[in-house]
Design an enzyme around this catalytic site. Structure first.
Site, PDB file in Angstrom:
ATOM      1  N   CYS A   1      -4.854  -0.030 -31.790  1.00 20.64           N
ATOM      2  CA  CYS A   1      -4.137  -0.227 -30.528  1.00 20.64           C
ATOM      3  C   CYS A   1      -2.636  -0.329 -30.729  1.00 20.64           C
ATOM      4  CB  CYS A   1      -4.671  -1.444 -29.779  1.00 20.64           C
ATOM      5  SG  CYS A   1      -4.369  -2.976 -30.657  1.00 20.64           S
TER       6      CYS A   1
ATOM      7  N   GLU B   1      -4.113  -7.232 -37.778  1.00 22.77           N
ATOM      8  CA  GLU B   1      -2.666  -6.976 -37.760  1.00 22.77           C
ATOM      9  C   GLU B   1      -1.931  -7.799 -38.813  1.00 22.77           C
ATOM     10  OE1 GLU B   1      -1.004  -7.746 -33.897  1.00 22.77           O
ATOM     11  OE2 GLU B   1      -2.098  -9.610 -33.641  1.00 22.77           O
TER      12      GLU B   1
ATOM     13  N   HIS C   1       0.822  -1.209   0.000  1.00 21.80           N
ATOM     14  CA  HIS C   1       0.000   0.000   0.000  1.00 21.80           C
ATOM     15  C   HIS C   1       0.852   1.253   0.000  1.00 21.80           C
ATOM     16  CE1 HIS C   1      -3.445  -2.567   1.019  1.00 21.80           C
ATOM     17  NE2 HIS C   1      -4.053  -1.653   0.301  1.00 21.80           N
TER      18      HIS C   1
ATOM     19  N   ASP D   1       2.332  -4.889 -36.003  1.00 19.80           N
ATOM     20  CA  ASP D   1       2.482  -6.072 -36.846  1.00 19.80           C
ATOM     21  C   ASP D   1       1.956  -5.819 -38.254  1.00 19.80           C
ATOM     22  OD1 ASP D   1       3.839  -8.068 -35.380  1.00 19.80           O
ATOM     23  OD2 ASP D   1       2.095  -8.255 -34.065  1.00 19.80           O
TER      24      ASP D   1
HETATM   25  C1  PEP Z   1       0.395  -4.592 -32.787  1.00 20.45           C
HETATM   26  O1  PEP Z   1       0.906  -5.521 -33.391  1.00 20.45           O
HETATM   27  O2  PEP Z   1       0.209  -3.452 -33.265  1.00 20.45           O
HETATM   28  C2  PEP Z   1      -0.032  -4.780 -31.381  1.00 20.45           C
HETATM   29  C3  PEP Z   1      -0.743  -3.871 -30.764  1.00 20.45           C
HETATM   30  O3  PEP Z   1       0.354  -5.909 -30.738  1.00 20.45           O
HETATM   31  P1  PEP Z   1       1.859  -6.178 -30.236  1.00 20.45           P
HETATM   32  O4  PEP Z   1       2.635  -4.900 -30.371  1.00 20.45           O
HETATM   33  O5  PEP Z   1       1.742  -6.651 -28.845  1.00 20.45           O
HETATM   34  O6  PEP Z   1       2.319  -7.233 -31.189  1.00 20.45           O
HETATM   35 MG    MG Z   2       0.775  -7.549 -32.689  1.00 18.65          MG
END
Ligand code: PEP
Ligand code: MG
Length: 545
Positions: free
Chosen positions: A500, A429, A188, A453
């Site tokens: 992402c 990806e 904590h 990717d």
């Molecule tokens: C990506 O490939 O853009 C992704 C978000 O996954 P990682 O970077 O973990 O492969």
């Molecule tokens: Mg990836």
């Protein structure tokens, strides 16, 4: 100059005098007593005083660090009323005809050892809480001098370890940072340091020497470095870093709680990426609206063996509960390529990035996949969880996944274990996934574009190969075209689409993404507010000339 190193639990830079903090030890002697009842009453009175003190500490903490963080003192109050703990103290006094101090000390040691020996890191962290309540009782029983928490000027505290009750007793405006020799990231105290927004370093390779008292130190909460009596160059460098940090914080304050909305009123969901339960603190301090990518494979990478269903369930549940109803998208295991784990016993491959990885492992070794899905579905009952699958290249893979998902849900239902119907999505990806996104969109609830990717596979450039950095162009027209195509196909089929990969945080592309109608951006926690700023300054639709 002396340089020391530790583990950082919270970033930032502190520059100031070192203050050696030593608590007053209460020495426990074993004394024979005749009047057992009187001794028990003495113990009970000390317990009541301790409970009252904790009540005061709770009020102080609520005002300074908020209710959620003050709860620890309520927990300590409850621990002081714990039947097992109290029974043990009474029993030792009665059976051994000994003083209350001895009985409390022995009980505290036994309970703390018991917690420390548990497998679960959270429970291990509770050993420190047991020691804390035991010390409080002992100081009440012995009426020994209380530890002095007053400081003349703002300082960096150096201590062996700090209990939560100690952390909160320091005068907040005189606290520049913490350095402890011991301590765990789950404690904590670490949580409080994060909430207090000050750099904190634990497990520092530094002795508590009296001559250190009053010496100038620079604490780099980003790297875990401590510079004692810094030379001119280091001091100047740290001051500059501190200024940059303060400028960033000012920005953070300004944008916290504000809408992520363009000038022409288009709202975007701005989420954060995490790899670990511990990252939630930065997600919350940076005001992300959810978690758009939980890289679950880090649970496997940090483990010596396959994490059990129970271990995974706890991690996912903690994340879901901490996000308090905000969306948490868990990406299923993405092991392989650069993320290697010994116990998976993967064969060496000629082209690992094009090899046996991610969903391919899960579909080949369904027991591993099912364990993870069971853990995620069980945790779904505790928040707003979604699942997404990495490295998809075909509709057939998705159909196979859905069969496993169905089995998992049926099993849970049969076992009477609660779960929610949750959103399922795919990561776009691979170029294949982007090209068939019209078909994939009919099978799922959302898309999340993994541009890291997607760039690697579209441009045929190994993202791990530093020599190829110059050729790894995520702004390549081909990559942007695939993103746009994916967004169009998502919307045509009535599902949402996010990004992402790292490109989502590239503010030179934010307007382009808005124009494409991207509904969500999930970025590293430290980038959330910068991206929010950019979105708030942008138009989603180009103004007509
Ligand atoms: C990506 O490939 O853009 C992704 C978000 O996954 P990682 O970077 O973990 O492969
Ligand atoms: Mg990836």
């Amino acid at each position: 100059m002396n340089t020391f190193k530790g583990t950082s639990v919270f970033g930032g830079v502190a520059i100031g005098k070192l203050f050696l903090f030593k608590k007053k030890e209460s020495k426990i002697e074993r004394v024979h007593i005749d009047d057992v009842e009187a001794e028990i009453s003495r113990f009970e009175a000390a317990k009541e005083r301790s409970i009252a003190q904790l009540g005061e500490l709770y009020e102080k903490a609520v005002a300074e660090v908020g209710e959620a963080n003050a709860m620890i003192f309520e927990v300590h109050q409850m621990m002081l009323e714990d039947e097992d703990y109290l029974e043990s103290v009474h029993y030792i006094i009665k059976e051994q005809n000994v003083n209350a101090e001895y009985a409390v000390g022995a009980t505290g040691d036994n309970f703390a050892e018991m917690f420390a020996a548990m497998d679960d890191a959270y429970m291990q962290g509770r050993a420190a809480d047991i020691r804390d309540i035991t010390d409080r009782l002992l100081s009440e029983l012995t009426q020994s001098g209380k530890t002095d928490f007053r400081m003349e000027e703002p300082v960096v505290i150096l201590a062996q370890d700090l209990a939560p009750s100690e952390t909160v007793q320091f005068e907040k405006d005189k606290l520049l940072g913490f350095i402890t020799k011991e301590g765990s990231t789950n404690s904590h105290t670490a949580i409080l340091a994060r909430t207090m927004d000050i750099p904190a370093i634990i497990q520092a390779d530094m002795e508590l020497l009296p001559e250190y008292n009053g010496k100038l130190v620079c604490v780099d909460g980003f790297t875990g470095e401590i510079f004692m009596e810094p030379d001119e160059e280091t001091l100047a460098r740290m001051k500059k870093k501190q200024e940059e940090c303060l400028a960033e914080k000012a920005l953070l304050q300004e944008l916290k709680g504000k809408e992520t909305e363009t000038l022409d009123g288009q709202k975007v969901n701005l989420y954060a990426n995490i790899g670990n339960v511990k990252d939630i603190a930065t997600v919350l301090t940076n005001d992300a609206q959810g978690i758009g990518l939980f890289r679950s494979e880090f649970l496997y990478l940090e483990s010596e063996d396959f994490p059990t269903e129970e271990e995974q369930f706890k991690a996912y549940k903690t994340v879901a509960e901490s996000m308090a109803g905000k969306k948490v998208i868990i990406r299923t295991l993405d092991i392989g390529a650069d993320k290697k784990v010994d116990y998976f016993k993967l064969d060496p491959e000629e082209n690992p990035a094009l090899g046996y990885r991610a969903i391919r492992i899960c579909l080949e070794q369904k027991d591993i996949f099912k364990t993870q899905l069971r853990a995620i579905y069980r945790a779904s009952a505790y928040g707003q969880i979604s699942i997404m699958f990495p490295m998809i290249t075909s509709v057939e893979e998705l159909r196979e996944i859905k069969v496993v998902v169905k089995e998992v849900k049926e099993e849970l239902a049969q076992e009477g274990i609660p779960y929610k119907e949750i959103e399922l999505g795919v990561m776009i990806e691979t170029p294949a996934a982007a090209v068939i996104s019209d078909d994939l969109a009919k099978e799922v609830d959302f898309f999340s574009i993994g541009t890291n990717d997607l760039t690697q596979y579209t441009l045929a450039i190994d993202r791990q190969n530093a020599k190829l950095d110059r050729f790894y162009n995520a702004h390549h027209k081909a990559v942007l075209k695939l993103i746009e195509m994916t967004a169009q196909n998502a919307h045509k089929n009535g599902i949402w689409v996010g990004i992402c990969g790292e490109l989502g945080a590239d503010t030179t592309l934010t307007e382009e993404f808005l124009r494409m109608g991207i509904d969500e951006l999930s970025v590293s926690p430290s980038m959330v507010l910068r991206v929010r700023k950019k979105i708030r300054e942008s138009y989603a639709k180009r103004e007509e000339a």
